[in-house]
Design a protein around this motif. Structure first.
Motif, PDB file in Angstrom:
ATOM      1  N   PRO A  32       0.827  -1.221   0.000  1.00 34.90           N
ATOM      2  CA  PRO A  32       0.000   0.000   0.000  1.00 34.90           C
ATOM      3  C   PRO A  32       0.857   1.265   0.000  1.00 34.90           C
ATOM      4  O   PRO A  32       0.535   2.254  -0.669  1.00 34.90           O
ATOM      5  CB  PRO A  32      -0.790  -0.096   1.307  1.00 34.90           C
ATOM      6  N   LEU A  33       1.978   1.218   0.726  1.00 37.76           N
ATOM      7  CA  LEU A  33       2.852   2.393   0.783  1.00 37.76           C
ATOM      8  C   LEU A  33       3.495   2.638  -0.578  1.00 37.76           C
ATOM      9  O   LEU A  33       3.647   3.785  -1.011  1.00 37.76           O
ATOM     10  CB  LEU A  33       3.940   2.196   1.844  1.00 37.76           C
ATOM     11  N   LEU A  34       3.858   1.552  -1.266  1.00 41.02           N
ATOM     12  CA  LEU A  34       4.476   1.704  -2.584  1.00 41.02           C
ATOM     13  C   LEU A  34       3.505   2.348  -3.575  1.00 41.02           C
ATOM     14  O   LEU A  34       3.904   3.192  -4.382  1.00 41.02           O
ATOM     15  CB  LEU A  34       4.941   0.345  -3.117  1.00 41.02           C
ATOM     16  N   TYR A  35       2.241   1.922  -3.496  1.00 42.51           N
ATOM     17  CA  TYR A  35       1.235   2.535  -4.373  1.00 42.51           C
ATOM     18  C   TYR A  35       1.232   4.050  -4.196  1.00 42.51           C
ATOM     19  O   TYR A  35       1.234   4.816  -5.156  1.00 42.51           O
ATOM     20  CB  TYR A  35      -0.166   2.001  -4.045  1.00 42.51           C
ATOM     21  N   LEU A  36       1.237   4.462  -2.932  1.00 43.84           N
ATOM     22  CA  LEU A  36       1.181   5.891  -2.659  1.00 43.84           C
ATOM     23  C   LEU A  36       2.467   6.584  -3.084  1.00 43.84           C
ATOM     24  O   LEU A  36       2.456   7.616  -3.745  1.00 43.84           O
ATOM     25  CB  LEU A  36       0.962   6.124  -1.162  1.00 43.84           C
ATOM     26  N   ASN A  56     -10.646  16.895  -5.063  1.00 39.27           N
ATOM     27  CA  ASN A  56      -9.396  16.355  -4.565  1.00 39.27           C
ATOM     28  C   ASN A  56      -8.976  15.149  -5.395  1.00 39.27           C
ATOM     29  O   ASN A  56      -9.667  14.135  -5.441  1.00 39.27           O
ATOM     30  CB  ASN A  56      -9.585  15.954  -3.094  1.00 39.27           C
ATOM     31  N   VAL A  57      -7.842  15.261  -6.027  1.00 40.81           N
ATOM     32  CA  VAL A  57      -7.430  14.227  -6.965  1.00 40.81           C
ATOM     33  C   VAL A  57      -7.100  12.909  -6.252  1.00 40.81           C
ATOM     34  O   VAL A  57      -7.330  11.828  -6.765  1.00 40.81           O
ATOM     35  CB  VAL A  57      -6.266  14.746  -7.840  1.00 40.81           C
ATOM     36  N   LEU A  58      -6.583  12.982  -5.022  1.00 36.35           N
ATOM     37  CA  LEU A  58      -6.270  11.770  -4.261  1.00 36.35           C
ATOM     38  C   LEU A  58      -7.553  11.007  -3.923  1.00 36.35           C
ATOM     39  O   LEU A  58      -7.581   9.777  -3.939  1.00 36.35           O
ATOM     40  CB  LEU A  58      -5.513  12.142  -2.979  1.00 36.35           C
ATOM     41  N   ASN A  59      -8.607  11.752  -3.633  1.00 36.91           N
ATOM     42  CA  ASN A  59      -9.895  11.108  -3.360  1.00 36.91           C
ATOM     43  C   ASN A  59     -10.421  10.373  -4.587  1.00 36.91           C
ATOM     44  O   ASN A  59     -11.220   9.462  -4.469  1.00 36.91           O
ATOM     45  CB  ASN A  59     -10.937  12.133  -2.909  1.00 36.91           C
ATOM     46  N   PHE A  60      -9.971  10.783  -5.757  1.00 39.86           N
ATOM     47  CA  PHE A  60     -10.388  10.098  -6.964  1.00 39.86           C
ATOM     48  C   PHE A  60      -9.561   8.831  -7.211  1.00 39.86           C
ATOM     49  O   PHE A  60     -10.092   7.784  -7.556  1.00 39.86           O
ATOM     50  CB  PHE A  60     -10.260  11.021  -8.180  1.00 39.86           C
ATOM     51  N   PHE A  61      -8.252   8.926  -7.004  1.00 39.65           N
ATOM     52  CA  PHE A  61      -7.388   7.796  -7.351  1.00 39.65           C
ATOM     53  C   PHE A  61      -7.277   6.729  -6.268  1.00 39.65           C
ATOM     54  O   PHE A  61      -7.095   5.558  -6.564  1.00 39.65           O
ATOM     55  CB  PHE A  61      -5.984   8.285  -7.723  1.00 39.65           C
ATOM     56  N   LEU A  62      -7.396   7.126  -5.009  1.00 38.78           N
ATOM     57  CA  LEU A  62      -7.201   6.158  -3.933  1.00 38.78           C
ATOM     58  C   LEU A  62      -8.177   4.975  -4.002  1.00 38.78           C
ATOM     59  O   LEU A  62      -7.767   3.831  -3.800  1.00 38.78           O
ATOM     60  CB  LEU A  62      -7.271   6.847  -2.565  1.00 38.78           C
ATOM     61  N   PRO A  63      -9.465   5.211  -4.288  1.00 41.03           N
ATOM     62  CA  PRO A  63     -10.373   4.055  -4.379  1.00 41.03           C
ATOM     63  C   PRO A  63      -9.903   3.034  -5.412  1.00 41.03           C
ATOM     64  O   PRO A  63      -9.989   1.815  -5.168  1.00 41.03           O
ATOM     65  CB  PRO A  63     -11.703   4.681  -4.799  1.00 41.03           C
ATOM     66  N   GLY A  64      -9.374   3.507  -6.533  1.00 38.05           N
ATOM     67  CA  GLY A  64      -8.867   2.588  -7.549  1.00 38.05           C
ATOM     68  C   GLY A  64      -7.739   1.734  -7.001  1.00 38.05           C
ATOM     69  O   GLY A  64      -7.680   0.527  -7.238  1.00 38.05           O
ATOM     70  N   MET A  65      -6.852   2.365  -6.228  1.00 40.75           N
ATOM     71  CA  MET A  65      -5.726   1.609  -5.656  1.00 40.75           C
ATOM     72  C   MET A  65      -6.231   0.576  -4.656  1.00 40.75           C
ATOM     73  O   MET A  65      -5.766  -0.564  -4.634  1.00 40.75           O
ATOM     74  CB  MET A  65      -4.775   2.570  -4.944  1.00 40.75           C
ATOM     75  N   ILE A  66      -7.191   0.960  -3.835  1.00 34.81           N
ATOM     76  CA  ILE A  66      -7.710   0.012  -2.834  1.00 34.81           C
ATOM     77  C   ILE A  66      -8.383  -1.172  -3.524  1.00 34.81           C
ATOM     78  O   ILE A  66      -8.190  -2.329  -3.139  1.00 34.81           O
ATOM     79  CB  ILE A  66      -8.706   0.717  -1.883  1.00 34.81           C
ATOM     80  N   VAL A 125      -2.282   6.507   5.645  1.00 38.60           N
ATOM     81  CA  VAL A 125      -1.077   7.182   5.173  1.00 38.60           C
ATOM     82  C   VAL A 125      -1.430   8.289   4.178  1.00 38.60           C
ATOM     83  O   VAL A 125      -0.709   9.293   4.068  1.00 38.60           O
ATOM     84  CB  VAL A 125      -0.101   6.155   4.543  1.00 38.60           C
ATOM     85  N   ALA A 126      -2.548   8.143   3.469  1.00 40.15           N
ATOM     86  CA  ALA A 126      -2.909   9.143   2.465  1.00 40.15           C
ATOM     87  C   ALA A 126      -3.474  10.414   3.093  1.00 40.15           C
ATOM     88  O   ALA A 126      -3.474  11.471   2.453  1.00 40.15           O
ATOM     89  CB  ALA A 126      -3.929   8.547   1.488  1.00 40.15           C
ATOM     90  N   ILE A 127      -3.941  10.323   4.319  1.00 37.87           N
ATOM     91  CA  ILE A 127      -4.545  11.507   4.946  1.00 37.87           C
ATOM     92  C   ILE A 127      -3.576  12.698   5.009  1.00 37.87           C
ATOM     93  O   ILE A 127      -3.917  13.795   4.575  1.00 37.87           O
ATOM     94  CB  ILE A 127      -5.134  11.161   6.340  1.00 37.87           C
ATOM     95  N   PRO A 128      -2.322  12.468   5.480  1.00 38.18           N
ATOM     96  CA  PRO A 128      -1.383  13.608   5.481  1.00 38.18           C
ATOM     97  C   PRO A 128      -1.076  14.136   4.072  1.00 38.18           C
ATOM     98  O   PRO A 128      -0.669  15.293   3.926  1.00 38.18           O
ATOM     99  CB  PRO A 128      -0.114  13.039   6.120  1.00 38.18           C
TER     100      PRO A 128
END
Lengths: 253, 257
Positions: A32-36, A56-66, A125-128
């Protein structure tokens, strides 16, 4: 009651097996850390583009990673079971009165657990880095991710029982993982795709999971999309489990 | 002696492409309570397929099977309660210690934690495995691994224990040790259904034997009676001679010569 006690026994066994494998623990925690680390920095330029969510672009991409963590965390587990078949462990359990459903789901729940741990890590980890969390949305994402993992995990175990060989399982799982992740818009949204691709995506469970997770992580949750995902994944989980359990009862030879 | 296992007309075939290969083709067996029953046959004779049907792992195509008076088709769960099975590959979990593995197996048969611990201790002691209780299989010797497999198969105090080629790959010393263990189990009242490739093993252990070839039982009897039947005056035939004569291997090699 036998089922629940058997389930607990098989689940504990699989968890213990996982914790005793340092490579498994390390990779579960670092992927998961590597993805980020390797992907999130590339997102900066997309900020503000309409396709990627206005806020927020992270809010868009994070679901795909999960969701991809869930697919990979389920689809490749069959390799471990081939080893167990070879050792005679599965056969040994099948000669006891133990519940076959518990034998399968003990393993599936272990896989769900490890993906849940990964999902929690990646979100924390994505929150910060700027991820905005809304708790009700997350509470509806987790069951989706759990179901998706269970679908692929049960599917992978059934394939392992049918083929009993890494040489067969490797090309099949590789061959499946590529189209189902691409055809779900895990990197780019499917709204960018031509019509025929969008139609094809509607047969893909991963697509529903990603769409629903995205809206659940956005500012404006689209209830319709969430319901569609649940309506697609719940029966699919039932179907795949039914098929896998049939294989557990009959196939091994 | 009372009958513990009975089969009649047992059949199983495999499909490979268009071809149907009969692996087991009408097997009739009778095993009596308290005996060591040696089940012999060349590779590919159908021994393991037969064993897999008797242990509820494989559905027969046809035929009757009853074990401890339970019908294989009607009451497979009952049969699972009263049998033990040690497959060729064993079944000990490489990621668990001997203790953990035995406890899990005991709990799967519905024993409480306390019963499971008592049973596991007893078996470790009986099979001389206390030293490996807290170790994982990677560190066991071949003989220790095999004895743990047997302990796992014995956990539910089975009425009948199926051992599929239990001594394959063991050195002569470990093999003799295992023979002693098998005899001890029989003396404690467990019926043993044993497959093996080794004629001297079958001869040393079995009360009665059956020889299987090409999916059928070609011969049944006590080792002594089978040997006597083909011995001529002055020369005592071995079980190996019996085996070779009845599986047709003598005739074929004679023709080649």
């Amino acid at each position: 009651m036998t089922f629940l006690s058997n389930l607990q026994l098989f689940y504990s066994r699989k968890i213990r097996e996982a914790l005793r494998n340092p490579a498994f623990v390390m990779m579960t925690l670092t992927i998961p850390l590597l993805y980020l680390l390797l992907f999130a920095p590339m997102l900066k330029r997309f900020t503000g583009m309409a396709e990627f969510g206005s806020t927020n672009v992270l809010n868009f991409f994070l679901p795909g990673m999960i969701v991809v963590l869930a697919v990979f965390g389920g689809l490749f587990v069959g390799f471990g079971m081939i080893d167990e078949i070879r050792q005679g462990v599965i056969e040994r359990f099948r000669v006891t009165p133990a519940s076959r459903l518990a034998l399968l789901f003990g393993a599936v729940l272990r896989d769900v657990t490890s993906v849940m741990v990964q999902a929690i890590i990646i979100i924390a980890v994505a929150i910060p880095f700027g991820l905005k969390v809304n708790i009700p949305g997350l509470l509806l994402i987790f069951p989706l991710i759990a179901m998706l993992t269970a679908i692929f995990s049960a599917f992978s175990y059934a394939l392992a029982l049918i083929f009993k060989s890494e040489d067969a399982l490797a090309p099949i799982t590789q061959g499946i993982s590529m189209p189902i992740t691409l055809l779900a818009g895990f990197l780019l949204p499917m709204s960018l795709a031509p019509g025929w691709l969008q139609v094809a995506a509607h047969f893909n469970p991963v697509y529903y999971a990603i769409e629903a997770s995205r809206t659940l992580m956005s500012d404006h949750i689209d209830a319709q999309v969430v319901m569609e995902a649940y309506a697609f994944l719940i029966p699919l989980l039932g179907l795949v489990s039914w098929w896998a359990i049939r294989k557990f009862k009959t196939v091994i030879s | 002696m009372s009958q513990i296992l009975y089969t009649s007309g047992l059949q199983k075939s495999y499909k490979t492409g268009k071809e149907t290969i009969p692996a087991v083709n009408g097997v009739d067996l009778e095993v009596f309570s308290g005996e060591i029953f040696g089940f012999l046959g060349p590779n590919g004779a159908g021994k393991t397929t037969t064993l897999r049907m008797l242990t509820t792992l494989l559905q027969p195509d046809a035929g009757e099977v009853s074990i401890c008076s339970y019908d294989l088709y009607q009451q497979p769960e009952k049969i699972r309660e009263v049998i033990g099975y040690v497959s060729q590959s064993g079944g000990a979990d490489k990621d668990a210690t001997a203790w953990e593995d035995l406890i899990l197996q005991a709990r799967l048969y519905g024993m409480s934690k306390r019963e499971a611990a008592a049973r596991a201790s007893d078996l470790l002691a009986a099979l001389g495995l206390e030293s490996i209780a807290d170790r994982r299989p990677a560190t066991y010797s071949g003989g220790q691994k095999r004895r743990l497999d047997i302990a796992i198969g014995m956990i539910n105090r089975p009425k009948i224990l199926f051992l599929d080629e239990p001594t394959t790959g063991l050195d002569p010393h470990s093999r003799e040790q295992l023979w002693d263990e098998v005899r001890k189990l029989r003396d404690l009242g467990t019926t043993i259904f044993l497959t093996t490739h080794y004629m001297e093993e079958a001869d040393a252990l079995s009360d009665r034997i059956a020889i299987m070839d090409q999916g059928q039982i070609v011969l049944t009897g006590t080792p002594a009676s089978l040997k006597d039947a083909i011995s001529s005056s002055g020369t005592q035939a071995s079980l190996n001679d019996v085996f070779l004569q009845h599986t047709g291997r003598y005739n074929k090699s004679a023709q080649i010569a």
